[in-house]
Write a protein that holds these residues in place. Structure first.
Motif, PDB file in Angstrom:
ATOM      1  N   PHE A 168       0.854  -1.111   0.034  1.00  0.00           N
ATOM      2  CA  PHE A 168       0.052   0.069   0.062  1.00  0.00           C
ATOM      3  C   PHE A 168       1.087   1.369  -0.072  1.00  0.00           C
ATOM      4  O   PHE A 168       2.048   1.112   0.546  1.00  0.00           O
ATOM      5  CB  PHE A 168      -0.806   0.121   1.363  1.00  0.00           C
ATOM      6  CG  PHE A 168      -1.880  -1.077   1.298  1.00  0.00           C
ATOM      7  CD1 PHE A 168      -3.367  -0.848   0.676  1.00  0.00           C
ATOM      8  CD2 PHE A 168      -1.570  -2.326   1.782  1.00  0.00           C
ATOM      9  CE1 PHE A 168      -4.298  -1.853   0.665  1.00  0.00           C
ATOM     10  CE2 PHE A 168      -2.640  -3.189   1.834  1.00  0.00           C
ATOM     11  CZ  PHE A 168      -3.977  -3.159   1.286  1.00  0.00           C
ATOM     12  N   SER A 169       0.248   2.324  -0.507  1.00  0.00           N
ATOM     13  CA  SER A 169       1.097   3.581  -0.583  1.00  0.00           C
ATOM     14  C   SER A 169       1.030   4.203   0.538  1.00  0.00           C
ATOM     15  O   SER A 169       1.789   5.164   0.969  1.00  0.00           O
ATOM     16  CB  SER A 169       0.547   4.415  -1.736  1.00  0.00           C
ATOM     17  OG  SER A 169      -0.528   5.085  -1.503  1.00  0.00           O
ATOM     18  N   HIS A 170      -0.130   4.162   1.389  1.00  0.00           N
ATOM     19  CA  HIS A 170      -0.282   4.849   2.532  1.00  0.00           C
ATOM     20  C   HIS A 170      -0.998   3.890   3.694  1.00  0.00           C
ATOM     21  O   HIS A 170      -1.675   3.052   3.281  1.00  0.00           O
ATOM     22  CB  HIS A 170      -1.377   6.215   2.307  1.00  0.00           C
ATOM     23  CG  HIS A 170      -1.095   7.302   1.452  1.00  0.00           C
ATOM     24  ND1 HIS A 170      -0.809   7.155   0.193  1.00  0.00           N
ATOM     25  CD2 HIS A 170      -0.486   8.459   1.838  1.00  0.00           C
ATOM     26  CE1 HIS A 170      -0.237   8.025  -0.270  1.00  0.00           C
ATOM     27  NE2 HIS A 170      -0.007   8.776   0.542  1.00  0.00           N
ATOM     28  N   ALA A 171      -0.860   4.486   4.923  1.00  0.00           N
ATOM     29  CA  ALA A 171      -1.574   3.688   5.973  1.00  0.00           C
ATOM     30  C   ALA A 171      -1.947   5.026   6.836  1.00  0.00           C
ATOM     31  O   ALA A 171      -1.613   6.076   7.154  1.00  0.00           O
ATOM     32  CB  ALA A 171      -0.345   3.130   6.967  1.00  0.00           C
ATOM     33  N   GLU A 172      -3.179   4.493   7.509  1.00  0.00           N
ATOM     34  CA  GLU A 172      -3.819   5.484   8.728  1.00  0.00           C
ATOM     35  C   GLU A 172      -3.231   4.845   9.992  1.00  0.00           C
ATOM     36  O   GLU A 172      -3.217   3.919  10.339  1.00  0.00           O
ATOM     37  CB  GLU A 172      -5.443   5.037   8.660  1.00  0.00           C
ATOM     38  CG  GLU A 172      -6.020   5.489   7.547  1.00  0.00           C
ATOM     39  CD  GLU A 172      -7.658   4.957   7.261  1.00  0.00           C
ATOM     40  OE1 GLU A 172      -8.349   5.711   7.983  1.00  0.00           O
ATOM     41  OE2 GLU A 172      -8.045   4.057   6.784  1.00  0.00           O
ATOM     42  N   VAL A 173      -2.837   5.984  10.759  1.00  0.00           N
ATOM     43  CA  VAL A 173      -2.298   5.670  12.153  1.00  0.00           C
ATOM     44  C   VAL A 173      -3.181   6.475  13.026  1.00  0.00           C
ATOM     45  O   VAL A 173      -3.517   7.541  13.064  1.00  0.00           O
ATOM     46  CB  VAL A 173      -0.807   6.307  12.260  1.00  0.00           C
ATOM     47  CG1 VAL A 173      -0.291   5.946  13.452  1.00  0.00           C
ATOM     48  CG2 VAL A 173       0.004   5.412  11.062  1.00  0.00           C
ATOM     49  N   ILE A 174      -3.480   5.634  14.107  1.00  0.00           N
ATOM     50  CA  ILE A 174      -4.469   6.305  15.060  1.00  0.00           C
ATOM     51  C   ILE A 174      -3.510   6.146  16.277  1.00  0.00           C
ATOM     52  O   ILE A 174      -2.994   4.993  16.552  1.00  0.00           O
ATOM     53  CB  ILE A 174      -5.616   5.401  15.258  1.00  0.00           C
ATOM     54  CG1 ILE A 174      -6.309   5.381  14.018  1.00  0.00           C
ATOM     55  CG2 ILE A 174      -6.770   6.064  16.531  1.00  0.00           C
ATOM     56  CD1 ILE A 174      -7.574   4.309  13.853  1.00  0.00           C
ATOM     57  N   PHE A 175      -3.453   7.372  16.883  1.00  0.00           N
ATOM     58  CA  PHE A 175      -2.511   7.506  18.271  1.00  0.00           C
ATOM     59  C   PHE A 175      -3.087   8.368  19.312  1.00  0.00           C
ATOM     60  O   PHE A 175      -4.204   8.912  18.968  1.00  0.00           O
ATOM     61  CB  PHE A 175      -1.242   8.017  17.855  1.00  0.00           C
ATOM     62  CG  PHE A 175      -1.300   9.151  17.150  1.00  0.00           C
ATOM     63  CD1 PHE A 175      -1.324  10.390  17.452  1.00  0.00           C
ATOM     64  CD2 PHE A 175      -1.330   9.403  15.586  1.00  0.00           C
ATOM     65  CE1 PHE A 175      -1.328  11.598  17.090  1.00  0.00           C
ATOM     66  CE2 PHE A 175      -1.799  10.456  14.815  1.00  0.00           C
ATOM     67  CZ  PHE A 175      -1.555  11.759  15.621  1.00  0.00           C
ATOM     68  N   LEU A 176      -2.624   8.172  20.341  1.00  0.00           N
ATOM     69  CA  LEU A 176      -3.070   8.991  21.493  1.00  0.00           C
ATOM     70  C   LEU A 176      -2.067  10.344  21.718  1.00  0.00           C
ATOM     71  O   LEU A 176      -1.142   9.992  22.104  1.00  0.00           O
ATOM     72  CB  LEU A 176      -2.865   8.034  22.793  1.00  0.00           C
ATOM     73  CG  LEU A 176      -3.730   8.331  24.242  1.00  0.00           C
ATOM     74  CD1 LEU A 176      -5.252   8.804  24.027  1.00  0.00           C
ATOM     75  CD2 LEU A 176      -3.201   7.562  25.131  1.00  0.00           C
ATOM     76  N   PHE A 177      -2.959  11.259  21.883  1.00  0.00           N
ATOM     77  CA  PHE A 177      -2.304  12.596  22.546  1.00  0.00           C
ATOM     78  C   PHE A 177      -1.863  12.271  23.929  1.00  0.00           C
ATOM     79  O   PHE A 177      -2.573  13.026  24.640  1.00  0.00           O
ATOM     80  CB  PHE A 177      -3.066  13.783  22.103  1.00  0.00           C
ATOM     81  CG  PHE A 177      -3.275  13.961  20.788  1.00  0.00           C
ATOM     82  CD1 PHE A 177      -2.160  14.460  19.788  1.00  0.00           C
ATOM     83  CD2 PHE A 177      -4.540  14.189  20.057  1.00  0.00           C
ATOM     84  CE1 PHE A 177      -2.100  14.571  18.509  1.00  0.00           C
ATOM     85  CE2 PHE A 177      -4.516  14.413  18.779  1.00  0.00           C
ATOM     86  CZ  PHE A 177      -3.412  14.772  17.888  1.00  0.00           C
ATOM     87  N   ASP A 178      -0.998  11.520  24.388  1.00  0.00           N
ATOM     88  CA  ASP A 178      -0.904  11.121  25.696  1.00  0.00           C
ATOM     89  C   ASP A 178      -0.354  12.292  26.549  1.00  0.00           C
ATOM     90  O   ASP A 178      -0.536  12.256  27.760  1.00  0.00           O
ATOM     91  CB  ASP A 178       0.022   9.869  25.900  1.00  0.00           C
ATOM     92  CG  ASP A 178       1.452  10.355  25.223  1.00  0.00           C
ATOM     93  OD1 ASP A 178       1.607  10.907  24.100  1.00  0.00           O
ATOM     94  OD2 ASP A 178       2.466   9.790  25.953  1.00  0.00           O
TER      95      ASP A 178
END
Length: 157
Positions: free
Chosen positions: A51-61
């Motif tokens: 894939f060319s792109h990934a979705e990244v879900i993260f925490l503003f910790d």
């Protein structure tokens, strides 16, 4: 049944040259995600490099509870921009402190995913990674107000 709360375990962490949440210039910052080797082997990333792109879900910790916004504010505190509800902007001071970015995949190496355009600072907990598939992108035209275009003018460069 309504879920009142839940617990998430990070899948990995961001490694980046930036350790301060500065608003602009994110494409200039090399970044990668290191998966937690106690939970995953390299096979967890198999095929992602197709894939060319990934979705990244993260925490503003690092956003303190007292800084959480539940109402409206001027984006970035700029009074030239309108008062906007927290759900009509992408600021880090969100109720659940979740961040989400679509990034270009540069390479996959074992448990490490190298990316361009990851707007998360060093040590940020990563909650999930998904491939970007055209079938999940918006259908039809995307529109947005002028203030958001101004806000994003230097965000990546």
């Amino acid at each position: 049944m309504t879920v009142s709360h839940f617990t998430l375990k990070p899948v990995g962490a961001v490694r980046s040259g930036r350790d301060e949440p500065i608003d602009d210039g994110w494409d200039a910052i090399p970044a990668h995600i290191e998966l937690d080797d106690n939970q995953f082997g390299p096979e967890a990333l198999f095929g992602l490099d197709g894939f060319s792109h990934a979705e990244v879900i993260f925490l503003f910790d690092r956003v303190a509870e007292e800084k959480i916004e539940r109402g409206a504010r001027h984006p970035r505190g700029n009074k030239d921009w309108p008062l906007i509800g927290i759900f009509a902007q992408r600021g880090k001071n969100r109720p659940n402190r979740l961040g989400h970015t679509i990034c270009r995949i540069l390479k996959v190496d074992g448990l490490t995913l190298y990316l361009e355009g990851l707007d998360a600072i060093d040590g940020t907990p990563v909650l999930d990674i998904k491939p970007v598939m055209s079938g999940f992108l918006p259908r039809g035209e995307v529109s947005e107000p002028d203030w958001s275009l101004e806000l994003m003018a230097g965000y990546w460069s």
